[in-house]
Enzyme design. Structure first.
Site, PDB file in Angstrom:
ATOM      1  N   PHE A  96      37.437  47.960  48.510  1.00 13.88           N
ATOM      2  CA  PHE A  96      37.902  48.347  47.263  1.00 13.88           C
ATOM      3  C   PHE A  96      36.998  47.685  46.129  1.00 13.88           C
ATOM      4  O   PHE A  96      37.125  46.310  46.275  1.00 13.88           O
ATOM      5  CB  PHE A  96      39.331  48.089  46.940  1.00 13.88           C
ATOM      6  N   ASP A 102      32.026  40.480  46.287  1.00  8.97           N
ATOM      7  CA  ASP A 102      33.022  40.900  45.364  1.00  8.97           C
ATOM      8  C   ASP A 102      34.082  39.949  45.800  1.00  8.97           C
ATOM      9  O   ASP A 102      35.007  39.995  46.682  1.00  8.97           O
ATOM     10  CB  ASP A 102      33.600  42.384  45.569  1.00  8.97           C
ATOM     11  N   LYS A 155      40.463  38.798  37.698  1.00  9.22           N
ATOM     12  CA  LYS A 155      41.761  38.702  38.049  1.00  9.22           C
ATOM     13  C   LYS A 155      42.060  37.191  37.715  1.00  9.22           C
ATOM     14  O   LYS A 155      42.534  36.970  36.694  1.00  9.22           O
ATOM     15  CB  LYS A 155      42.118  38.881  39.697  1.00  9.22           C
TER      16      LYS A 155
END
Length: 398
Positions: free
Chosen positions: A128, A214, A243
Site C-alpha cells: 500500500f 516506503d 505518519k
C-alpha cells in the site's frame, strides 16, 4: 453517518474529545487504551507536553510563508533526518502519498537521465503506497484499484519478500527502480526474510536502479530503529516518511541519497504547504523527545515483550495462523475474517485495527509502559479467543 461529509470512511460509532499519553476519552467520558496510535501516527501518544508546547509557541510566532523563501526550521529538520538516515537531501510535503508521489517522479527523472522513455518500477503484491492515482496504481491491491481504471502505467508487481522475483526482472531494460515497504502495513504486517533488503540493494546497484523504501508506517522508531531498513544495515536511494514524523501534525518527507540526489530542480516538483515553520517545529520536537527518551530502543524492547506475550497466549490456538512483526508493529493473522474484533475491542476499552481482513494490527504508541503492554496482550488474547470459540460453537450447533 454525517450527511455533510463525503462517504469515504466506514467510521466507528465513537468520537474522542481528549487524549493523554496512550489513553483516549470519548465524548461520553469512557477511557480507551490506544493500541493503534491513529494508524502509527501518534508515536509519542496524545497531548505530549513538549510537542504541544512547540506547536503552540510556533503558532504564535509564524505558521506559513511558502517555499518561495528560505525556511530555517525546514533546513534544521532536513539536516536532522538526513543525519539519522545517512541520506543527502530532503523534500517536505504533507502526507505519505505525496512522499511516494515524489519517489515515483524521481524514478521517472532517473529514467530520463538514462534515456529510457517508458520506465517501469518494481512494486509488490500486498503493498500500500497511497490513494493518489499514481500511488494507488503502485499499490498491490485490486480493491484499491477498483473504479479508478485506467491505472497509471509503468508498475510491475512481484511477491513481497521474494528477492529472486525481483532479480528475474533484471533483463528488462525499462526497469529503473524498486519501491517497497520494509514491512507491509495495510498488507498485513509481513516481515520479509532476513537479507531481503540487502539483496534488493545489490540488485539496484547491479542494474542502476533506484532502491526506494516506503517507511511511512514502519519509520520513525516504530520497529526499534529509526528506520526499518537499518535492521539490515543498508542505505537506500530514496525514503518516504510521514505518519509518526509529526505526531499528528500533517507532514511528509522524501529523503534522497546517491544516484537520486540532484534529480529534482526548480520547477520539477513543489508544494504550497509542505515544510512550513509549524510542521517542521513539531517534527523537530518529536525527534528531540525520541532521542531524549530513547524511544527507538524502548519500542524494540516493548514490542518484543508484547509479541512474546501474544505468542504465548495465541500461537497454539487453532485458527491463529501467525503472530508476527517487529518492534511495536505487530500483526496477528487468523484463518478467518476478524473485522468484528474492532467493535469488540472498543467495547472492552481498547483501540485496534484489522487489516487485510484477517490480521489484527497493533501499533501502540512508542511511550507505552509495561502495564499497558500487559493490558493490550491480555485483552487481545481474550478477544481473539472469544471469537474463535464462538465460531467453533456455531459450527457445532449447525
Amino acid at each position: 453517518m454525517s450527511d455533510v461529509l463525503q462517504n469515504t470512511y466506514s467510521r466507528l460509532p465513537v468520537a474522542f474529545e481528549r487524549g493523554e499519553g496512550a489513553w483516549l476519552w470519548d465524548t461520553e467520558g469512557k477511557r480507551y487504551l490506544d493500541a493503534l496510535s491513529g494508524i502509527a501516527v501518534c508515536g509519542l501518544g496524545h497531548a505530549h507536553p513538549k510537542v504541544a508546547h512547540a506547536i503552540c509557541d510556533q503558532a504564535q510566532t509564524l505558521v506559513h510563508t511558502s517555499n518561495l523563501f528560505r525556511i530555517p526550521l525546514q533546513e534544521q529538520l532536513a539536516r536532522r533526518l538526513c543525519a539519522l538516515a545517512r541520506m543527502d537531501q530532503a523534500f517536505f510535503c504533507n502526507s505519505g502519498a505525496e512522499a511516494n508521489e515524489a519517489a515515483i517522479k524521481l524514478a521517472r527523472l532517473h529514467a530520463r537521465r538514462r534515456g529510457i522513455e517508458k520506465p517501469k518500477v518494481i512494486v509488490m503484491h500486498g503493498s500500500f503506497h497511497g490513494r493518489t492515482l499514481a500511488t494507488l496504481s503502485a499499490t498491490g491491491n485490486e480493491k484499491i484499484h477498483a473504479g479508478f481504471e485506467p491505472l497509471v502505467e509503468g508498475f510491475v508487481h512481484v511477491p513481497h519478500g521474494d528477492a529472486e522475483a525481483v532479480a528475474a526482472l533484471g533483463s528488462d531494460p525499462d526497469v529503473v527502480a524498486i519501491l517497497v515497504e520494509p514491512i507491509t502495513g495495510e498488507g498485513g504486517i509481513h516481515v520479509p526474510p532476513p537479507g531481503y533488503l540487502r539483496r534488493l540493494r545489490e540488485l539496484a546497484d547491479q542494474h542502476d536502479w533506484l532502491l526506494m523504501l516506503d517507511e511511512i508506517q514502519a519509520g520513525i522508531g516504530r520497529t526499534g530503529h529509526w528506520f526499518a531498513f537499518q535492521h539490515e544495515g543498508i542505505t537506500p536511494d530514496v525514503i518516504s516518511l510521514a505518519k509518526g514524523l509529526g505526531n499528528g501534525i500533517p507532514i511528509g518527507a522524501n529523503l534522497v541519497a546517491g544516484r537520486a540526489s540532484g534529480l529534482f530542480t526548480p520547477g520539477t516538483h513543489g508544494t504550497t504547504f509542505g515544510g512550513n515553520p509549524l510542521v517542521c517545529r513539531a517534527a523537530l520536537a518529536v525527534l528531540d523527545v525520541m532521542q531524549d527518551e530513547g524511544l527507538c530502543e524502548e519500542a524494540g524492547r516493548q514490542g518484543e515483550i508484547l509479541r512474546r506475550r501474544l505468542a504465548d497466549r495465541l500461537e497454539d490456538k487453532p485458527g491463529v495462523v501467525a503472530v508476527r512483526g517487529r518492534g511495536l508493529m505487530i500483526g496477528i493473522e487468523l484463518d478467518r475474517p476478524a473485522g468484528t474484533l474492532v467493535q469488540a475491542a472498543l467495547d472492552a476499552g481498547l483501540i485496534l485495527n484489522v487489516t487485510a481482513q484477517r490480521v489484527v494490527r497493533l501499533l501502540p504508541p512508542l511511550i507505552v509502559d509495561d502495564t499497558q503492554v500487559e493490558q493490550i496482550a491480555s485483552t487481545v488474547a481474550e478477544l481473539v479467543g472469544s471469537l474463535l470459540a464462538s465460531e467453533v460453537s456455531q459450527e457445532a450447533q449447525a
